[in-house]
Design an enzyme around this catalytic site. Structure first.
Site, PDB file in Angstrom:
ATOM      1  N   HIS A  17       0.841  -1.204   0.000  1.00 35.71           N
ATOM      2  CA  HIS A  17       0.000   0.000   0.000  1.00 35.71           C
ATOM      3  C   HIS A  17       0.879   1.258   0.000  1.00 35.71           C
ATOM      4  O   HIS A  17       0.620   2.211  -0.726  1.00 35.71           O
ATOM      5  CB  HIS A  17      -0.880   0.065   1.260  1.00 35.71           C
ATOM      6  CG  HIS A  17      -1.937  -0.995   1.375  1.00 35.71           C
ATOM      7  ND1 HIS A  17      -2.136  -1.726   2.519  1.00 35.71           N
ATOM      8  CD2 HIS A  17      -2.864  -1.433   0.486  1.00 35.71           C
ATOM      9  CE1 HIS A  17      -3.151  -2.563   2.337  1.00 35.71           C
ATOM     10  NE2 HIS A  17      -3.603  -2.411   1.109  1.00 35.71           N
ATOM     11  N   LYS A  41     -16.019  -7.215   5.666  1.00 32.04           N
ATOM     12  CA  LYS A  41     -15.172  -8.007   6.565  1.00 32.04           C
ATOM     13  C   LYS A  41     -15.122  -7.284   7.916  1.00 32.04           C
ATOM     14  O   LYS A  41     -15.089  -6.063   7.944  1.00 32.04           O
ATOM     15  CB  LYS A  41     -13.737  -8.096   6.032  1.00 32.04           C
ATOM     16  CG  LYS A  41     -13.618  -8.275   4.538  1.00 32.04           C
ATOM     17  CD  LYS A  41     -12.201  -7.952   4.080  1.00 32.04           C
ATOM     18  CE  LYS A  41     -12.111  -7.739   2.590  1.00 32.04           C
ATOM     19  NZ  LYS A  41     -10.876  -7.125   2.136  1.00 32.04           N
ATOM     20  N   ARG A  90      -2.407  -6.053  -8.298  1.00 29.62           N
ATOM     21  CA  ARG A  90      -1.335  -7.006  -8.017  1.00 29.62           C
ATOM     22  C   ARG A  90      -1.256  -8.086  -9.086  1.00 29.62           C
ATOM     23  O   ARG A  90      -0.188  -8.434  -9.555  1.00 29.62           O
ATOM     24  CB  ARG A  90      -1.570  -7.696  -6.667  1.00 29.62           C
ATOM     25  CG  ARG A  90      -1.145  -6.864  -5.510  1.00 29.62           C
ATOM     26  CD  ARG A  90      -1.750  -7.381  -4.256  1.00 29.62           C
ATOM     27  NE  ARG A  90      -3.195  -7.238  -4.282  1.00 29.62           N
ATOM     28  CZ  ARG A  90      -3.981  -7.362  -3.237  1.00 29.62           C
ATOM     29  NH1 ARG A  90      -3.462  -7.658  -2.067  1.00 29.62           N
ATOM     30  NH2 ARG A  90      -5.276  -7.196  -3.336  1.00 29.62           N
ATOM     31  N   SER A 128      -3.082  -7.532   3.136  1.00 30.33           N
ATOM     32  CA  SER A 128      -3.309  -7.388   4.576  1.00 30.33           C
ATOM     33  C   SER A 128      -3.776  -8.714   5.175  1.00 30.33           C
ATOM     34  O   SER A 128      -3.379  -9.071   6.284  1.00 30.33           O
ATOM     35  CB  SER A 128      -4.377  -6.321   4.841  1.00 30.33           C
ATOM     36  OG  SER A 128      -3.956  -5.075   4.354  1.00 30.33           O
TER      37      SER A 128
HETATM   38  P1  ADP Z   1      -9.837  -3.474  -0.437  1.00 32.41           P
HETATM   39  O1  ADP Z   1     -10.453  -4.251   0.680  1.00 32.41           O
HETATM   40  O2  ADP Z   1     -10.653  -2.339  -0.956  1.00 32.41           O
HETATM   41  O3  ADP Z   1      -9.242  -4.328  -1.544  1.00 32.41           O
HETATM   42  P2  ADP Z   1      -7.166  -3.127   0.541  1.00 32.41           P
HETATM   43  O4  ADP Z   1      -6.773  -2.360   1.735  1.00 32.41           O
HETATM   44  O5  ADP Z   1      -6.976  -4.610   0.582  1.00 32.41           O
HETATM   45  O6  ADP Z   1      -8.649  -2.729   0.271  1.00 32.41           O
HETATM   46  O7  ADP Z   1      -6.428  -2.562  -0.738  1.00 32.41           O
HETATM   47  C1  ADP Z   1      -6.554  -1.235  -1.158  1.00 32.41           C
HETATM   48  C2  ADP Z   1      -5.970  -1.081  -2.545  1.00 32.41           C
HETATM   49  O8  ADP Z   1      -4.587  -1.391  -2.522  1.00 32.41           O
HETATM   50  C3  ADP Z   1      -6.571  -1.997  -3.607  1.00 32.41           C
HETATM   51  O9  ADP Z   1      -6.602  -1.293  -4.829  1.00 32.41           O
HETATM   52  C4  ADP Z   1      -5.583  -3.135  -3.681  1.00 32.41           C
HETATM   53  O10 ADP Z   1      -5.626  -3.774  -4.950  1.00 32.41           O
HETATM   54  C5  ADP Z   1      -4.286  -2.389  -3.472  1.00 32.41           C
HETATM   55  N1  ADP Z   1      -3.223  -3.232  -2.933  1.00 32.41           N
HETATM   56  C6  ADP Z   1      -3.271  -4.055  -1.870  1.00 32.41           C
HETATM   57  N2  ADP Z   1      -2.093  -4.688  -1.658  1.00 32.41           N
HETATM   58  C7  ADP Z   1      -1.258  -4.240  -2.649  1.00 32.41           C
HETATM   59  C8  ADP Z   1       0.104  -4.542  -3.019  1.00 32.41           C
HETATM   60  N3  ADP Z   1       0.828  -5.441  -2.338  1.00 32.41           N
HETATM   61  N4  ADP Z   1       0.609  -3.892  -4.089  1.00 32.41           N
HETATM   62  C9  ADP Z   1      -0.140  -3.018  -4.787  1.00 32.41           C
HETATM   63  N5  ADP Z   1      -1.420  -2.709  -4.501  1.00 32.41           N
HETATM   64  C10 ADP Z   1      -1.974  -3.308  -3.450  1.00 32.41           C
END
Ligand code: ADP
Length: 162
Positions: A17, A41, A90, A128
């Protein structure tokens, strides 16, 4: 002034992130990281804890701020006078859902665009939820998170299992 919103759960914020936040901050005048409160969630950290973690890790990026929000993303984008939504991609598995979401948002709000940044390959595997899975069983999560965030995650699981 071009403002972008980077929305997500950030439960907790990972180095993947952070990489997207840092790169967005170089493209836009202002980046607001939007922490979604009413997520399906049940989160490990409250929205205010997630905002605080994001504020701490982005302290060195002066044009970045973090705020929580409820409800429709498009409403949050408009309230903050932003014109772009940033999302990270990703793998191909992210793509289908992200494309659907972006197209739906575009119908609701044609003036707002979604920009996809592809992951830094170093963090392509990182999410996460997998970090929480490792932390739940006491594994080492220091390669995935900012040191301050890693401490908070470890403490959270220590208090849950006590
Ligand atoms: P959500 O539950 O909306 O997917 P996240 O917190 O999991 O929220 O992710 C927020 C954003 O960050 C999403 O666009 C996700 O694809 C991106 N993201 C999560 N992990 C990574 C990573 N390792 N590299 C690049 N982008 C990521």
């Amino acid at each position: 002034m071009k403002t972008a919103i980077y929305p997500g759960s950030f439960d907790p914020v990972t180095l993947g992130h952070y990489d997207i936040i840092e790169r967005s901050s170089q493209i836009f005048d202002r980046v607001i990281v939007g922490v979604l409160k009413n997520h399906a969630k049940s989160p490990l950290f409250s929205a205010s804890e997630r905002v605080k973690m994001l504020e701490d890790v982005t302290a060195g990026l002066p044009n970045v701020e973090a705020r929580s929000f409820n409800g429709l993303l498009i409403d949050f984008v408009r309230q903050n006078k932003a014109s772009v939504i940033v999302r990270g991609l990703r793998a191909i598995t992210d793509f289908e859902y992200e494309l659907q979401l972006a197209q739906m948002n575009r119908v609701i709000a044609p003036e707002i665009d979604t920009l996809f940044l592809t992951t830094n390959l170093k963090y392509a595997y990182l999410s996460s939820s997998t970090v929480k899975e490792v932390a739940r069983y006491g594994g080492d999560i220091s390669a995935f998170l900012d040191p301050g965030v890693a401490k908070l995650v470890a403490a959270k699981y220590a208090s849950v299992s006590r």
